[in-house]
Design an enzyme around this catalytic site. Structure first.
Site, PDB file in Angstrom:
ATOM      1  CB  SER A 162      -0.879   0.015   1.244  1.00 18.65           C
ATOM      2  OG  SER A 162      -1.496   1.273   1.387  1.00 18.65           O
ATOM      3  CE1 TYR A 179      -3.468  -1.936   5.541  1.00 18.14           C
ATOM      4  CE2 TYR A 179      -3.066   0.281   4.706  1.00 18.14           C
ATOM      5  CZ  TYR A 179      -3.446  -1.028   4.487  1.00 18.14           C
ATOM      6  OH  TYR A 179      -3.822  -1.426   3.229  1.00 18.14           O
TER       7      TYR A 179
HETATM    8  N1  LIG Z   1      -9.175  -0.943  -0.150  1.00 18.39           N
HETATM    9  C1  LIG Z   1      -8.159  -0.097  -0.221  1.00 18.39           C
HETATM   10  O1  LIG Z   1      -8.361   1.114  -0.301  1.00 18.39           O
HETATM   11  C2  LIG Z   1      -6.739  -0.626  -0.216  1.00 18.39           C
HETATM   12  C3  LIG Z   1      -5.721   0.265  -0.507  1.00 18.39           C
HETATM   13  C4  LIG Z   1      -4.408  -0.188  -0.531  1.00 18.39           C
HETATM   14  C5  LIG Z   1      -4.146  -1.523  -0.234  1.00 18.39           C
HETATM   15  N2  LIG Z   1      -5.160  -2.369   0.045  1.00 18.39           N
HETATM   16  C6  LIG Z   1      -4.826  -3.773   0.324  1.00 18.39           C
HETATM   17  O2  LIG Z   1      -5.509  -4.599  -0.605  1.00 18.39           O
HETATM   18  C7  LIG Z   1      -5.659  -5.893  -0.046  1.00 18.39           C
HETATM   19  C8  LIG Z   1      -7.060  -6.361  -0.285  1.00 18.39           C
HETATM   20  O3  LIG Z   1      -7.968  -5.575   0.458  1.00 18.39           O
HETATM   21  P1  LIG Z   1      -9.421  -5.180  -0.024  1.00 18.39           P
HETATM   22  O4  LIG Z   1      -9.473  -3.720  -0.099  1.00 18.39           O
HETATM   23  O5  LIG Z   1      -9.776  -5.973  -1.196  1.00 18.39           O
HETATM   24  O6  LIG Z   1     -10.286  -5.534   1.254  1.00 18.39           O
HETATM   25  P2  LIG Z   1     -11.249  -6.718   1.650  1.00 18.39           P
HETATM   26  O7  LIG Z   1     -12.193  -7.007   0.552  1.00 18.39           O
HETATM   27  O8  LIG Z   1     -11.769  -6.367   2.985  1.00 18.39           O
HETATM   28  O9  LIG Z   1     -10.286  -7.970   1.757  1.00 18.39           O
HETATM   29  C9  LIG Z   1      -9.520  -8.309   2.847  1.00 18.39           C
HETATM   30  C10 LIG Z   1      -9.338  -9.793   2.838  1.00 18.39           C
HETATM   31  O10 LIG Z   1      -8.404 -10.208   3.807  1.00 18.39           O
HETATM   32  C11 LIG Z   1      -8.924 -11.323   4.494  1.00 18.39           C
HETATM   33  N3  LIG Z   1      -8.375 -11.436   5.831  1.00 18.39           N
HETATM   34  C12 LIG Z   1      -8.408 -10.506   6.804  1.00 18.39           C
HETATM   35  N4  LIG Z   1      -7.810 -10.977   7.896  1.00 18.39           N
HETATM   36  C13 LIG Z   1      -7.388 -12.221   7.606  1.00 18.39           C
HETATM   37  C14 LIG Z   1      -6.721 -13.218   8.335  1.00 18.39           C
HETATM   38  N5  LIG Z   1      -6.339 -13.031   9.601  1.00 18.39           N
HETATM   39  N6  LIG Z   1      -6.460 -14.387   7.730  1.00 18.39           N
HETATM   40  C15 LIG Z   1      -6.850 -14.599   6.471  1.00 18.39           C
HETATM   41  N7  LIG Z   1      -7.492 -13.701   5.727  1.00 18.39           N
HETATM   42  C16 LIG Z   1      -7.754 -12.523   6.291  1.00 18.39           C
HETATM   43  C17 LIG Z   1     -10.396 -11.076   4.532  1.00 18.39           C
HETATM   44  O11 LIG Z   1     -11.101 -12.242   4.783  1.00 18.39           O
HETATM   45  P3  LIG Z   1     -12.631 -12.178   5.278  1.00 18.39           P
HETATM   46  O12 LIG Z   1     -13.418 -11.743   4.112  1.00 18.39           O
HETATM   47  O13 LIG Z   1     -12.918 -13.585   5.659  1.00 18.39           O
HETATM   48  O14 LIG Z   1     -12.693 -11.213   6.400  1.00 18.39           O
HETATM   49  C18 LIG Z   1     -10.632 -10.526   3.144  1.00 18.39           C
HETATM   50  O15 LIG Z   1     -10.773 -11.557   2.207  1.00 18.39           O
HETATM   51  C19 LIG Z   1      -5.236  -5.773   1.410  1.00 18.39           C
HETATM   52  O16 LIG Z   1      -3.921  -6.255   1.549  1.00 18.39           O
HETATM   53  C20 LIG Z   1      -5.254  -4.294   1.663  1.00 18.39           C
HETATM   54  O17 LIG Z   1      -4.370  -3.912   2.686  1.00 18.39           O
HETATM   55  C21 LIG Z   1      -6.461  -1.965   0.052  1.00 18.39           C
END
Ligand SMILES: NC(=O)c1ccc[n+]([C@@H]2O[C@H](COP(=O)([O-])OP(=O)(O)OC[C@H]3O[C@@H](n4cnc5c(N)ncnc54)[C@H](OP(=O)(O)O)[C@@H]3O)[C@@H](O)[C@H]2O)c1
Ligand SMILES: Cc1cc2nc3c(=O)[nH]c(=O)nc-3n(C[C@H](O)[C@H](O)[C@H](O)COP(=O)(O)OP(=O)(O)OC[C@H]3O[C@@H](n4cnc5c(N)ncnc54)[C@H](O)[C@@H]3O)c2cc1C
Lengths: 245, 433
Positions: A138, A151
């Protein structure tokens, strides 16, 4: 046909990316912690054209279990061309300030868990002599800010670890791609007001597929975040420390 | 979150719930305090999908099952028609009934019981829906089909989200052997000519006409009629073009100028003689405007509405003619109107189509428009017609009741299932539902 492992597959960003792979007819292996949702996603991907889709339960904090899980994935797929690591949480920064237990858990999920996976995958791919490790980090890891430095620290650790890994694996045929999405409209960010800078997961997914195809080292998605982060990084610390960011 | 319909007026600050799975909906959706309306992809023009609280299907977008033998597809309600086409056209399947945009959800297609250029042969969307599951006001989830909970099935098809939240649906797709159609364009000198062309071409699988609203007097109803038929050359290409987008607001009526130019080009130059044939991909044939993302911004900040009515076949020509004359005299409205014929009505209490002619045209929302549209309402009702709810943003409760005499039966059913106090939109409040 590519053999692709997706970790944290139920994440909105991973799911959108998986659909692109499925549309190409790739062979997929999904890891996630909610098996019902994984199964539903797997079925969706089969219908969209994936050659095959298997899945298994995965908990980021269960480091000890990672090697066996990854071996299983490796065997089922018959090698791994691309591993996408996308699981993550957005910590409650305030709660982390009050309780180190809380902060440690977040660091374990967002950083240590990823390093554990990467260590094992890197060795496998090094033996294999090819493959891409695509890791969702990120821009938050580019510079520490008061609003989310736990984070940010986790993502910074992932970024630096990947840089080192890339350096180590250079010449081995294994690529390491660091993906830095900006603000993405996903369940993780459900609580935020969405404005101009926000992107949909499908757009990020298209960028991820393209970056993997090109063999890129690092991408900001959408691309304009490279510029924003250039500006953020160039502010002198004497000024930066006074800002409310 | 600030929401509008496709016409961009009115805007509502809404609390949006967007469950990412049906179990998630069960466990996290605060059903007890919900008073609002389901929403799909927000392509309805007016206030049908607007309320202070909104239950969105946008994350319920998974395919659940597909039978490659029969073309029967089960999917969640938030799947877009565009997704279905992307995945299934290359395998030789298309939609039986599709509107003029593919950027709508399956739930929205059912709730508006949408129609397309094939209505005269293939009916509305609901004809090709085998079943769906619906979340009722009390949180119960029921399976509805033409035989199971048939009352709910019929009321939900065309029911504008006012009976419950559609969770998933089972649809029949239509086999095709090419992604391309043979398109034939006919010139019609006036309205009678256009209607007789429609009658002559009633065997053509797809048909639609563009009417030049500037033509008056003896040329009233001057138009281009386009028919289409899938060919069978085996080219099953989806699409790949990156769409053009209109990024910012431009002054009103640009669309009209563009479209009228396109019309004139076709009318005077490209269509030599009385008809022209060409082979086109289904995308420009069915979805000409989807290529220009956010074209609704072309009307500027004031927003716009689409006025679409149907007039029964018996009084068809006279009714359409009267409306066209009124519009030409008012110097309002788009320069082009879209004319289609409908086959027989289905038995759903609020489905829009009835056997006859339907005309649709855009109006910029500006002072003086509302009284003018009320005059048009009068003409439509006098001819036994009605207005399409999914385009509407302003009709009165009286106009609604006169056009949809089965409204009472619909309302009784809502009461029976407790939907009347839970599922409410700005539109339903206005219409007294
Ligand atoms: N959204 C943004 O603005 C943004 C920006 C920069 C980077 N990112 C990164 O992008 C990636 C994907 O995030 P997203 O935005 O797509 O969010 P998301 O849909 O909330 O996805 C997060 C995922 O991580 C899983 N997870 C959380 N804790 C876990 C654990 N302890 N063990 C196994 N799985 C776990 C969740 O599983 P459950 O569904 O079962 O909870 C979910 O599938 C992340 O690494 C995040 O940091 C996101
Ligand atoms: C360019 C353009 C061309 C069009 N051409 C045509 C055409 O040719 N023929 C035609 O019939 N229509 C046409 N339409 C209208 C469009 O097809 C309908 O408004 C359709 O219902 C929009 O679907 P949506 O998913 O965007 O739903 P929304 O606009 O979000 O909602 C529309 C209605 O469906 C209800 N709804 C949505 N999802 C659900 C659900 N899961 N459960 C219960 N209720 C739900 C909402 O409450 C609302 O009442 C056109 C629209 C545009 C913008």
């Amino acid at each position: 046909m590519q053999k692709i492992l997706i970790i944290g597959a139920t994440s909105a960003i991973a799911q959108a990316t998986a659909r692109r792979f499925a549309g190409r007819g790739d062979r997929l292996y999904l890891l996630g912690r909610d098996f019902d949702r994984l199964e539903a996603l797997a079925q969706d991907l089969r219908i969209r054209g994936a050659e095959s889709v298997d899945c298994a339960n995965f908990e980021a904090e269960n480091f000890a279990g990672h090697p066996a899980l990854l071996d299983q994935a490796y065997e089922t797929l018959g090698g791994i061309d691309v591993a996408l690591i996308a699981h993550g949480t957005l910590p409650d920064q305030r709660a982390c300030e009050q309780s180190f237990d809380e902060a440690l858990r977040e660091l374990n999920v967002n950083a240590i868990g990823t390093l554990s996976l990467l260590t094992h995958l890197a060795n496998r791919m090094e033996q294999q002599g090819n493959g891409t490790l695509a890791v969702v980090s990120s821009p938050a890891g580019d510079r520490g800010r008061q609003s989310n430095y736990v984070y940010g620290a986790a993502k910074a650790m992932v970024t630096v670890f990947c840089q080192g890994l890339r350096n180590r694996l250079f010449g081995s045929g294994v690529r390491v791609l660091i993906i830095k999405p900006g603000f993405v409209d996903t369940p993780m960010t459900a609580a935020f007001e969405k404005g101009m800078l926000w992107a949909q997961p499908e757009r990020i997914a298209a960028g991820i597929e393209k970056a993997i195809g090109k063999g890129a080292d690092s991408v900001y998605l959408p691309g304009f975040w490279a510029l924003i982060m250039l500006m953020i990084r160039s502010i002198p610390e004497t000024v930066f420390k006074r800002l409310k960011l | 979150m600030r929401l509008t319909g496709w016409g961009r007026k009115p805007a509502v600050d809404a609390e949006v719930f967007a469950p990412y799975s049906i179990p998630d909906l069960r466990s996290r959706f605060p059903r007890a305090r919900f008073r609002g309306i389901p929403r799909g992809n927000g392509r309805s023009y007016g206030d049908s999908a607007l309320a202070p609280q909104v239950l969105s299907s946008r994350r319920l977008d998974r395919f659940l099952a597909f039978d490659a033998e029969t073309g029967v597809l089960r999917c969640e309600a938030g799947v877009l028609l565009a997704d279905i086409l992307d995945v299934f056209v290359p395998r030789g399947w298309f939609l039986h009934a599709t509107p003029g945009t593919k950027l709508i959800s399956v739930g929205g297609a059912i709730a508006s019981d949408v129609h397309g250029k094939s209505h005269h042969l293939e009916g509305c969307f609901s004809r090709h829906v085998e079943r769906f599951s619906l979340m009722l006001a009390d949180g119960g989830m029921v399976d509805c089909s033409k035989t199971q909970h048939a009352d709910l099935f019929r009321a939900t098809c065309g029911g504008m989200g006012l009976t419950g939240f559609i969770l998933e649906a089972t649809l029949r797709l239509k086999p095709i052997r090419s992604a391309y159609l043979r398109e034939t364009t006919f010139k019609a000198d006036d309205l009678d000519h256009a209607l007789s062309l429609f009658a002559e071409q009633s065997g053509a699988p797809y048909s639609v006409a563009w009417i030049d609203c500037l033509a008056t007097g003896p040329r009233l109803g001057r138009s281009l009629l386009m028919t289409g038929d899938f060919i069978d050359d085996g080219r099953l290409h989806g699409t790949a073009k990156t769409p053009l987008s209109v990024p910012v607001d431009t002054p009103g009526f640009a669309l009209n100028r563009y479209s009228v130019t396109a019309f004139n080009a076709l009318y005077y130059h490209r269509v030599r003689g009385r008809q022209r044939e060409r082979v086109v991909h289904f995308d420009p044939f069915f979805y000409p405007l989807d290529g220009i993302g956010h074209w609704n911004r072309i009307y500027g900040k004031s927003g716009f509405t689409q006025y679409q009515f149907v007039i029964p076949k018996a009084s068809g020509a006279a009714g359409i003619e009267e409306v066209l004359q009124r519009i030409a005299a008012s110097k309002r409205g788009s320069f082009l109107a879209v004319l289609k014929t409908f086959g027989p009505a289905n038995g759903n209490p609020l489905s829009f189509p009835m056997e006859g002619y339907t005309l649709a045209l855009d109006f910029r929302l500006e002072p003086g428009l509302l009284p003018f549209l009320e005059e048009l309402d009068r003409i439509v009702l006098d001819h036994g017609g009605r207005l399409y709810l999914t385009k509407d943003v302003r009709m009165s409760a009286e106009t609604f009741r006169a056009g949809y005499p089965r409204w009472k039966e619909f309302q009784d059913l809502r009461r029976k299932y407790g939907a009347d106090t839970t599922f409410r939109s700005l539109q339903s409040e206005r219409l007294g539902l």
